[in-house]
Design a protein around this motif. Structure first.
Motif, PDB file in Angstrom:
ATOM      1  N   VAL A 197       3.487  16.648   1.461  1.00  9.00           N
ATOM      2  CA  VAL A 197       4.788  16.262   0.897  1.00  9.00           C
ATOM      3  C   VAL A 197       4.901  14.748   0.855  1.00  9.00           C
ATOM      4  CG1 VAL A 197       7.279  16.209   1.348  1.00  9.00           C
ATOM      5  CG2 VAL A 197       6.029  18.373   1.488  1.00  9.00           C
ATOM      6  N   ALA A 198       4.545  14.085   1.948  1.00 10.70           N
ATOM      7  CA  ALA A 198       4.601  12.626   1.981  1.00 10.70           C
ATOM      8  C   ALA A 198       3.732  12.026   0.883  1.00 10.70           C
ATOM      9  CB  ALA A 198       4.158  12.110   3.350  1.00 10.70           C
ATOM     10  N   PHE A 199       2.557  12.604   0.667  1.00  7.76           N
ATOM     11  CA  PHE A 199       1.661  12.118  -0.385  1.00  7.76           C
ATOM     12  C   PHE A 199       2.241  12.378  -1.764  1.00  7.76           C
ATOM     13  CE2 PHE A 199      -2.018  12.367  -3.204  1.00  7.76           C
ATOM     14  CZ  PHE A 199      -2.706  11.206  -2.855  1.00  7.76           C
ATOM     15  N   ASP A 200       2.832  13.541  -1.948  1.00  8.85           N
ATOM     16  CA  ASP A 200       3.430  13.893  -3.232  1.00  8.85           C
ATOM     17  C   ASP A 200       4.517  12.884  -3.620  1.00  8.85           C
ATOM     18  OD1 ASP A 200       3.931  16.171  -5.364  1.00  8.85           O
ATOM     19  OD2 ASP A 200       5.902  15.608  -4.588  1.00  8.85           O
ATOM     20  N   ILE A 201       5.249  12.396  -2.641  1.00 15.52           N
ATOM     21  CA  ILE A 201       6.349  11.467  -2.907  1.00 15.52           C
ATOM     22  C   ILE A 201       5.843  10.162  -3.510  1.00 15.52           C
ATOM     23  CG2 ILE A 201       8.116  10.035  -1.751  1.00 15.52           C
ATOM     24  CD1 ILE A 201       8.582  12.427   0.115  1.00 15.52           C
ATOM     25  N   ALA A 209      -6.025  11.564   4.632  1.00 13.12           N
ATOM     26  CA  ALA A 209      -5.794  10.267   3.991  1.00 13.12           C
ATOM     27  C   ALA A 209      -4.450   9.679   4.396  1.00 13.12           C
ATOM     28  CB  ALA A 209      -5.881  10.411   2.474  1.00 13.12           C
ATOM     29  N   VAL A 210      -3.420  10.518   4.471  1.00 13.69           N
ATOM     30  CA  VAL A 210      -2.087  10.042   4.854  1.00 13.69           C
ATOM     31  C   VAL A 210      -2.093   9.504   6.278  1.00 13.69           C
ATOM     32  CG1 VAL A 210       0.298  10.764   5.304  1.00 13.69           C
ATOM     33  CG2 VAL A 210      -0.869  11.518   3.217  1.00 13.69           C
ATOM     34  N   VAL A 211      -2.834  10.150   7.154  1.00 11.80           N
ATOM     35  CA  VAL A 211      -2.881   9.738   8.558  1.00 11.80           C
ATOM     36  C   VAL A 211      -3.815   8.546   8.767  1.00 11.80           C
ATOM     37  CG1 VAL A 211      -3.591  10.467  10.865  1.00 11.80           C
ATOM     38  CG2 VAL A 211      -2.255  12.014   9.419  1.00 11.80           C
ATOM     39  N   ALA A 212      -4.980   8.567   8.120  1.00  8.05           N
ATOM     40  CA  ALA A 212      -6.013   7.553   8.376  1.00  8.05           C
ATOM     41  C   ALA A 212      -5.857   6.300   7.530  1.00  8.05           C
ATOM     42  CB  ALA A 212      -7.393   8.162   8.141  1.00  8.05           C
ATOM     43  N   SER A 257       9.816  10.855   9.310  1.00 11.41           N
ATOM     44  CA  SER A 257      10.406  12.173   9.052  1.00 11.41           C
ATOM     45  C   SER A 257       9.936  13.222  10.046  1.00 11.41           C
ATOM     46  CB  SER A 257      10.061  12.622   7.630  1.00 11.41           C
ATOM     47  OG  SER A 257      10.569  11.731   6.658  1.00 11.41           O
ATOM     48  N   GLY A 258       9.032  12.851  10.926  1.00 15.29           N
ATOM     49  CA  GLY A 258       8.506  13.829  11.870  1.00 15.29           C
ATOM     50  C   GLY A 258       7.557  14.823  11.243  1.00 15.29           C
ATOM     51  N   PHE A 259       6.862  14.409  10.155  1.00 16.75           N
ATOM     52  CA  PHE A 259       5.909  15.295   9.502  1.00 16.75           C
ATOM     53  C   PHE A 259       4.605  15.319  10.305  1.00 16.75           C
ATOM     54  CE2 PHE A 259       7.684  14.417   4.937  1.00 16.75           C
ATOM     55  CZ  PHE A 259       8.837  15.080   5.277  1.00 16.75           C
ATOM     56  N   ASN A 260       4.125  16.516  10.627  1.00 16.00           N
ATOM     57  CA  ASN A 260       2.896  16.654  11.396  1.00 16.00           C
ATOM     58  C   ASN A 260       1.912  17.649  10.800  1.00 16.00           C
ATOM     59  OD1 ASN A 260       3.502  14.856  13.672  1.00 16.00           O
ATOM     60  ND2 ASN A 260       5.119  16.327  14.144  1.00 16.00           N
ATOM     61  N   ILE A 261       2.415  18.771  10.283  1.00 15.92           N
ATOM     62  CA  ILE A 261       1.508  19.782   9.753  1.00 15.92           C
ATOM     63  C   ILE A 261       1.002  19.357   8.380  1.00 15.92           C
ATOM     64  CG2 ILE A 261       2.649  21.595  11.084  1.00 15.92           C
ATOM     65  CD1 ILE A 261       3.991  22.526   8.527  1.00 15.92           C
ATOM     66  N   ASP A 262      -0.123  19.931   7.972  1.00 16.42           N
ATOM     67  CA  ASP A 262      -0.756  19.520   6.715  1.00 16.42           C
ATOM     68  C   ASP A 262       0.186  19.640   5.520  1.00 16.42           C
ATOM     69  OD1 ASP A 262      -3.004  18.994   8.158  1.00 16.42           O
ATOM     70  OD2 ASP A 262      -4.292  20.454   7.134  1.00 16.42           O
ATOM     71  N   GLU A 263       0.951  20.724   5.485  1.00 19.06           N
ATOM     72  CA  GLU A 263       1.870  20.919   4.361  1.00 19.06           C
ATOM     73  C   GLU A 263       2.868  19.764   4.254  1.00 19.06           C
ATOM     74  OE1 GLU A 263       5.227  24.149   2.790  1.00 19.06           O
ATOM     75  OE2 GLU A 263       4.112  24.498   4.645  1.00 19.06           O
ATOM     76  N   GLU A 264       3.368  19.283   5.398  1.00 18.73           N
ATOM     77  CA  GLU A 264       4.325  18.175   5.395  1.00 18.73           C
ATOM     78  C   GLU A 264       3.645  16.867   5.021  1.00 18.73           C
ATOM     79  OE1 GLU A 264       7.340  19.832   8.890  1.00 18.73           O
ATOM     80  OE2 GLU A 264       5.603  18.593   9.417  1.00 18.73           O
ATOM     81  N   ASP A 310       0.835  -1.197   0.000  1.00 17.82           N
ATOM     82  CA  ASP A 310       0.000   0.000   0.000  1.00 17.82           C
ATOM     83  C   ASP A 310       0.874   1.253   0.000  1.00 17.82           C
ATOM     84  OD1 ASP A 310      -1.844   2.013   0.401  1.00 17.82           O
ATOM     85  OD2 ASP A 310      -2.866   1.026   2.077  1.00 17.82           O
ATOM     86  N   MET A 311       0.884   1.975  -1.121  1.00 20.69           N
ATOM     87  CA  MET A 311       1.705   3.173  -1.209  1.00 20.69           C
ATOM     88  C   MET A 311       1.158   4.313  -0.350  1.00 20.69           C
ATOM     89  SD  MET A 311       4.428   2.538  -2.783  1.00 20.69           S
ATOM     90  CE  MET A 311       5.050   4.209  -2.876  1.00 20.69           C
ATOM     91  N   LEU A 312      -0.130   4.310  -0.054  1.00 23.72           N
ATOM     92  CA  LEU A 312      -0.652   5.328   0.858  1.00 23.72           C
ATOM     93  C   LEU A 312      -0.096   5.091   2.259  1.00 23.72           C
ATOM     94  CD1 LEU A 312      -2.413   7.768   1.386  1.00 23.72           C
ATOM     95  CD2 LEU A 312      -4.384   6.237   1.654  1.00 23.72           C
ATOM     96  N   ARG A 313      -0.037   3.842   2.678  1.00 28.11           N
ATOM     97  CA  ARG A 313       0.565   3.547   3.976  1.00 28.11           C
ATOM     98  C   ARG A 313       2.062   3.846   3.960  1.00 28.11           C
ATOM     99  NH1 ARG A 313      -1.850   0.892   7.862  1.00 28.11           N
ATOM    100  NH2 ARG A 313      -3.243  -0.201   6.412  1.00 28.11           N
ATOM    101  N   ARG A 314       2.702   3.682   2.795  1.00 29.24           N
ATOM    102  CA  ARG A 314       4.113   4.048   2.685  1.00 29.24           C
ATOM    103  C   ARG A 314       4.276   5.554   2.917  1.00 29.24           C
ATOM    104  NH1 ARG A 314       8.160   1.562   4.021  1.00 29.24           N
ATOM    105  NH2 ARG A 314       6.989  -0.234   3.214  1.00 29.24           N
ATOM    106  N   ALA A 315       3.343   6.353   2.407  1.00 29.34           N
ATOM    107  CA  ALA A 315       3.380   7.794   2.669  1.00 29.34           C
ATOM    108  C   ALA A 315       3.271   8.061   4.166  1.00 29.34           C
ATOM    109  CB  ALA A 315       2.252   8.501   1.916  1.00 29.34           C
ATOM    110  N   THR A 316       2.433   7.293   4.844  1.00 28.61           N
ATOM    111  CA  THR A 316       2.323   7.418   6.300  1.00 28.61           C
ATOM    112  C   THR A 316       3.659   7.136   6.971  1.00 28.61           C
ATOM    113  OG1 THR A 316       0.042   6.614   6.150  1.00 28.61           O
ATOM    114  CG2 THR A 316       1.044   6.647   8.331  1.00 28.61           C
TER     115      THR A 316
END
Length: 400
Positions: free
Chosen positions: A333-337, A372-375, A323-330, A311-317
């Motif tokens: 970024v994980a999703f963009d990757i 989506a990245v979190v859930a 990476s310590g990403f917490n804010i929406d902008e970050e 699951d690439m969405l879980r990979r984004a998670t």
């Protein structure tokens, strides 16, 4: 314009809503939601619609997903690529047929929303071209469900595995799309000769390069600089990727910024899957320097580790969490990757949710991309060229 199909009530990240009109497998128009219809329609019921996920690094030939459970064998003295390759050879000799295992893995990935994939396939003196021939047949069977790039991957080395340079050359003629490499310094112990072969094959056939690089610290950084230099010398900017590049997570910030600038100037992309208990490339430092960073699940339940769900969405998670990403902008970024940056690294034509792009998309039960990245919502519908190919994790399109 006459459309083949219209997908009603699609919600994009940011909250805009459209009907997606499709013709000949591509997005022909994004219509206002009050636009008249009258042809075949599919109601997406206000689901979040995102581009199909890009699996940028996987191994279809060596996964045991769907096969008998194989307990992981730890290395005798810390991580060692040579030892892991030996374990892999032992396990492969006892595994189910490769085509069966590859199909299991493809069904898993497509079910989660992957519509584009790059798989590395062993091509070296230990297996010859047999693995590639098998995966090429599987790729043909899945045409229409997923697009797959194949990398001729010298898992047993190039210089240390007799006949491998010629096999890599033959692999491209057989149907492999890229040529790979493996730890030029620590595995083959000759950076220049190793790269001579890899870039020689690439230059001869006009194909791209994707090199595995596990070497740590300044040794890994040195190899990256050598790969970047070759890339510039041959005018291959944008056509070369380095997978893993663990050394980028094992050097000082000053050294990292220097190497990042070199990578950006050379157009060399970096693939990371943020593996557990290992340093990995700092994503934001690289992206801020202009480096394309993409991702993949890499090994799924194989001889390297027992994890992986395709699951690439879980990979984004995972990327965001490590990476310590917490804010929406970050989180975006994980999703963009795992989407747009992956498409850039793989040089995909017609990617995205725009007019003219391929109608490859996934529906998600989420308010927006950060959620989506979190859930990691399940119950997804996956569309390829405007055709439903998977629903709730199950393939519904027919194999050719």
């Amino acid at each position: 314009m006459a459309f083949d199909k219209i997908f009603l009530n699609a919600r994009f990240d940011g909250g805009t809503r459209h009907h997606i009109a499709v013709k000949h497998g591509r997005i022909a128009a994004l219509l206002p939601t009050d636009a008249p219809t009258g042809i075949e329609t599919v109601d997406l019921a206000d689901a979040l619609v995102v581009p199909g996920f890009v699996e940028g690094h996987i191994h279809l030939d060596t996964s045991f997903y769907g096969d008998a459970w194989r307990p992981h064998k730890p290395c005798t003295n810390g991580f060692n690529v040579h030892e892991r390759v030996a374990f892999q050879a032992q396990n492969m000799a006892e595994a189910a047929p490769m085509d069966v295992r590859a199909r299991n893995q493809l069904d898993l990935c497509i079910g989660h929303g992957t519509t584009q994939m790059r798989s590395h396939v062993m091509v070296d003196g230990s297996v010859g071209l047999k693995s590639l021939e098998t995966i090429l047949r599987v790729r043909e069977d899945y045409r229409g469900l997923i697009d797959i790039q194949l990398v001729a991957f010298p898992q047993s080395g190039i210089l240390t595995s007799p006949g491998t340079p010629q096999l890599l050359d033959e692999a491209i003629g057989l149907g492999a799309d890229l040529v790979g490499g493996l730890d030029p310094a620590s595995f083959d112990r000759d950076v220049e000769k190793h790269l001579d072969v890899v870039f020689g094959v690439a230059n001869k056939h006009g194909v791209d390069v994707d090199i595995h690089l596990h070497d740590m610290g300044t040794l890994g950084a040195f190899e990256i600089e050598q790969i970047a230099a070759r890339t510039r010398a041959l005018g291959m900017e944008g056509h070369v990727a380095i997978s893993h590049a663990y050394g980028l997570g094992d050097i000082t910030m000053e050294q990292l910024k220097t190497v990042a600038d070199t990578l950006a100037r050379s157009g060399v992309a970096i693939m990371t899957n943020a593996p557990g208990a290992r340093p990995f490339p700092p994503i934001l430092v690289l992206r801020n320097a202009g480096v394309t960073v993409f991702s993949g699940n890499d090994n799924i339940r194989d001889s390297w580790w027992p994890y992986g769900d395709g699951d690439m969405l879980r990979r984004a998670t995972t990327l965001g969490y490590r990476s310590g990403f917490n804010i929406d902008e970050e989180l975006r970024v994980a999703f963009d990757i795992v989407t747009a940056s992956g498409a850039k690294a793989l040089r995909l034509e017609g990617y995205g949710l725009r007019v003219g792009a391929k109608a490859d998309f996934v529906t998600l039960d989420a308010e927006h991309v950060p959620e989506a990245v979190v859930a990691v919502p399940q119950g997804r519908a996956v569309y390829k060229a405007g055709m439903l190919v998977a629903s709730n994790g199950t393939i519904v399109g027919r194999h050719r």
